[in-house]
Design an enzyme around this catalytic site. Structure first.
Site: not given
Length: 290
Positions: A59, A61, A82
């Site tokens: 995928e 990034k 996060r």
């Protein structure tokens, strides 16, 4: 969608631990990763050895800002940064201003997903032009611009920045009224307690397809590679193509495709053993000094 400005962001304890990827920068390093995965699988699987070639999901990034979205019965409950991987900040009001983030899913699931918030090249340039007009410092890169937008206490500012999203991973999932299938990221590779129901995707590629079915925006340029040579070819291809997209790309996320094998490998103290960020070489520019 708007809301009253906040005094500060509340803290959120993640239901599934948030991890960072290790990095590879060269063909030799990604080949070493592939060999390491094969050795660990051969050691952990009951059958002897593994196939010579492993399937990897590749995928793009995206160079953006990570977000963790929690839904209950298909309704968005919280959006969190996060943070330190265990505790993040509640930025739900700001995330609700992003059109590509669904407030209600196509299925009434309890689910935690992870993705990237990003700003287009065009809007990044417009934002920096406004910063200069106001006599303020421009943002160094789109990641900082996205992060700065999401961490505004006034949601109207985030709404004005025209942010977008790509969702790429399911951290935890359960069907309405059912038991949690599993949370891969908090099991540390202990597969003895994890049951794979028919509901949860068996591969990373099928997981991306489920995310699309649920209503999330998923980057369309992912690819299933049959071996590490195809991974390298994909990486080389996107080094040439990356500047044609309206978002910044700094590499390729390479993940072992089979989820049961991901679980077998688990995590180190910092990163998954089954995935790696295959970074593009840093761009170099020449500065002329008069």
């Amino acid at each position: 969608i708007g809301g009253q400005p906040l005094d500060k962001f509340a803290k959120v304890v993640h239901k599934a631990r948030q991890w960072s990827f290790g990095d590879a920068f060269t063909e030799e390093e990604i080949k070493e990763f592939d060999e390491r995965v094969k050795r660990m699988l051969a050691k952990n699987l009951s059958k002897s050895g593994v196939d010579e070639n492993l399937e990897y999901a590749c995928e793009l990034k995206i160079d953006g800002f990570k977000i963790v979205l929690t839904y209950e019965n298909g309704i968005l409950q919280t959006a969190a940064t996060r943070g330190d991987g265990v505790i993040g900040e509640d930025v739900t009001q700001n995330i609700k201003t992003i059109e590509s983030i669904p407030l209600k899913l196509e299925k009434p699931l309890n689910i935690v997903v992870e993705g990237e918030i990003w700003m287009s090249r065009r809007d990044f340039e417009k934002l920096n032009a406004k910063q200069k007009v106001k006599g303020e410092l421009p943002f160094a890169n789109p990641r900082n611009a996205a992060a700065g937008s999401i961490r505004q206490l006034d949601p109207s500012i985030a709404a004005s920045r025209k942010l977008d999203s790509y969702i790429y991973d399911i951290a935890l999932i359960e069907e309405k009224g059912g038991e949690t299938n599993f949370s891969l990221s908090d099991k540390e590779g202990d597969s003895s307690k994890i049951g794979f129901s028919s509901f949860f995707p068996k591969t990373q590629i099928k997981e991306l397809e489920l995310l699309k079915e649920l209503g999330f925006k998923v980057n369309k340029n992912y690819k299933l590679c049959q071996n590490i040579s195809e991974v390298i070819a994909y990486w080389k291809e996107w080094q040439k193509k990356k500047d044609k997209e309206d978002y910044w790309i700094d590499g390729v996320a390479v993940k072992l495709n089979r989820r049961d094998w991901q679980d077998r490998l688990g995590y180190t103290g910092k990163a998954p053993r089954f995935a790696i960020a295959f970074k593009f070489p840093a761009e170099q520019a020449t500065t002329v000094v008069d």
